[in-house]
Design an enzyme around this catalytic site. Sequence first.
Site, PDB file in Angstrom:
ATOM      1  N   ARG A  98      -6.216  91.137 -23.975  1.00 46.42           N
ATOM      2  CA  ARG A  98      -5.846  90.081 -24.922  1.00 46.42           C
ATOM      3  C   ARG A  98      -5.265  88.861 -24.222  1.00 46.42           C
ATOM      4  O   ARG A  98      -5.578  87.728 -24.584  1.00 46.42           O
ATOM      5  CB  ARG A  98      -4.847  90.632 -25.958  1.00 46.42           C
ATOM      6  CG  ARG A  98      -4.308  89.612 -26.950  1.00 46.42           C
ATOM      7  CD  ARG A  98      -5.370  88.686 -27.529  1.00 46.42           C
ATOM      8  NE  ARG A  98      -6.504  89.363 -28.109  1.00 46.42           N
ATOM      9  CZ  ARG A  98      -7.658  88.792 -28.394  1.00 46.42           C
ATOM     10  NH1 ARG A  98      -7.849  87.508 -28.108  1.00 46.42           N
ATOM     11  NH2 ARG A  98      -8.643  89.478 -28.925  1.00 46.42           N
ATOM     12  N   LYS A 133       1.248  65.118 -24.951  1.00 39.30           N
ATOM     13  CA  LYS A 133       1.416  65.983 -26.123  1.00 39.30           C
ATOM     14  C   LYS A 133       0.649  67.278 -25.885  1.00 39.30           C
ATOM     15  O   LYS A 133      -0.473  67.477 -26.363  1.00 39.30           O
ATOM     16  CB  LYS A 133       0.938  65.266 -27.383  1.00 39.30           C
ATOM     17  CG  LYS A 133       1.800  64.052 -27.722  1.00 39.30           C
ATOM     18  CD  LYS A 133       1.304  63.341 -28.963  1.00 39.30           C
ATOM     19  CE  LYS A 133       2.159  62.115 -29.271  1.00 39.30           C
ATOM     20  NZ  LYS A 133       1.678  61.364 -30.446  1.00 39.30           N
ATOM     21  N   LYS A 165       7.536  51.432 -23.005  1.00 34.91           N
ATOM     22  CA  LYS A 165       7.161  51.434 -24.415  1.00 34.91           C
ATOM     23  C   LYS A 165       8.112  50.543 -25.213  1.00 34.91           C
ATOM     24  O   LYS A 165       9.040  49.936 -24.665  1.00 34.91           O
ATOM     25  CB  LYS A 165       7.164  52.868 -24.947  1.00 34.91           C
ATOM     26  CG  LYS A 165       6.307  53.812 -24.092  1.00 34.91           C
ATOM     27  CD  LYS A 165       6.109  55.144 -24.730  1.00 34.91           C
ATOM     28  CE  LYS A 165       5.017  55.079 -25.753  1.00 34.91           C
ATOM     29  NZ  LYS A 165       4.611  56.408 -26.248  1.00 34.91           N
ATOM     30  N   GLU A 195       3.243  49.025 -22.850  1.00 34.00           N
ATOM     31  CA  GLU A 195       2.697  49.172 -24.198  1.00 34.00           C
ATOM     32  C   GLU A 195       2.848  47.854 -24.951  1.00 34.00           C
ATOM     33  O   GLU A 195       3.938  47.282 -25.025  1.00 34.00           O
ATOM     34  CB  GLU A 195       3.449  50.282 -24.934  1.00 34.00           C
ATOM     35  CG  GLU A 195       3.015  50.492 -26.371  1.00 34.00           C
ATOM     36  CD  GLU A 195       3.879  51.513 -27.073  1.00 34.00           C
ATOM     37  OE1 GLU A 195       3.577  52.712 -26.968  1.00 34.00           O
ATOM     38  OE2 GLU A 195       4.867  51.103 -27.720  1.00 34.00           O
ATOM     39  N   ASP A 216      -1.562  49.229 -28.268  1.00 30.29           N
ATOM     40  CA  ASP A 216      -1.043  50.258 -29.161  1.00 30.29           C
ATOM     41  C   ASP A 216      -1.331  49.929 -30.622  1.00 30.29           C
ATOM     42  O   ASP A 216      -0.816  48.947 -31.169  1.00 30.29           O
ATOM     43  CB  ASP A 216       0.466  50.411 -28.955  1.00 30.29           C
ATOM     44  CG  ASP A 216       1.058  51.515 -29.806  1.00 30.29           C
ATOM     45  OD1 ASP A 216       0.471  52.603 -29.853  1.00 30.29           O
ATOM     46  OD2 ASP A 216       2.101  51.271 -30.439  1.00 30.29           O
TER      47      ASP A 216
END
Length: 277
Positions: A98, A133, A165, A195, A216
């Site tokens: 598994r 992410k 940013k 950004e 952005d």
Amino acid sequence: MYDSFAIARLIDLWLAEDVGHGDLTAQTMIEPDERGRFAMNAREPLTVAGIEVAAAVFRRYEPRLDVAVAVRDGDAVASGAVLLTVEGPARGLLTAERTALNIVQHLSAIATETARWVALIAHTKARLIDTRKTTPGLRMLEKHAVTCGGGLNHRLGLDNGVMIKDNHIAVCGGITAAVARARRQLPTLTKIEVECDRLDQVDEALAVGADVIMLDNMSLPDMRAAVARVAGRVPLEASGGIRFDTIKAIAETGVDYISTSKITQGARPIDIGLDAA
């Protein structure tokens, strides 16, 4: 791209999580000298990622297992394709099954999803890149899976480049001041990305010497205007709200890169099984 030493440490954690004090099913039902032979099969078309990691899981738990890998990461395979075969002590084989399947299914799902997105923009110069992410603890492997699907990696982590940013800009008092602060202490070969969500910010970032400019959540007309203003002097990255149904038009604006978290966070499960061979 991943480091085998780091992966070995992860495999130990994965196996410890699943095995606990011992595999009650295998240890009560399977005799120590019984042997098995199984094949890991693709049950749908997919792009392979993590197959060597899956093989390493089997070998780590039971070193006497003979594991033969039949494909390579990045291969596009048809339903029914054999990805690997494993033969040896059945108890250890079934205990590790598994964990080995989980990792190759997860990574192949990301590679397969990435390949779908890449195909949509193949007629343009734009390249698909990932984001930070990712699943905690699995970033290195998930970013490897993106490259297996034809994408590129953005920053591997916070220590891999400077990304200025909107919140950084707000604290520093503007793009020019933010870039100047970063330049004072930055290692020589490290890049700065800024950004921008407005065209005047693009002009400022370009004037102050940003190495990469992120557009952005810009509209398509503004992206095209930014491409014209920059005129190839620095790479442009489109980011924010990228969807499967919008990426083609975004790529056609002339941007160099398009980043999205959906290839790592939104990949649907892939069906891979381990069957008696």
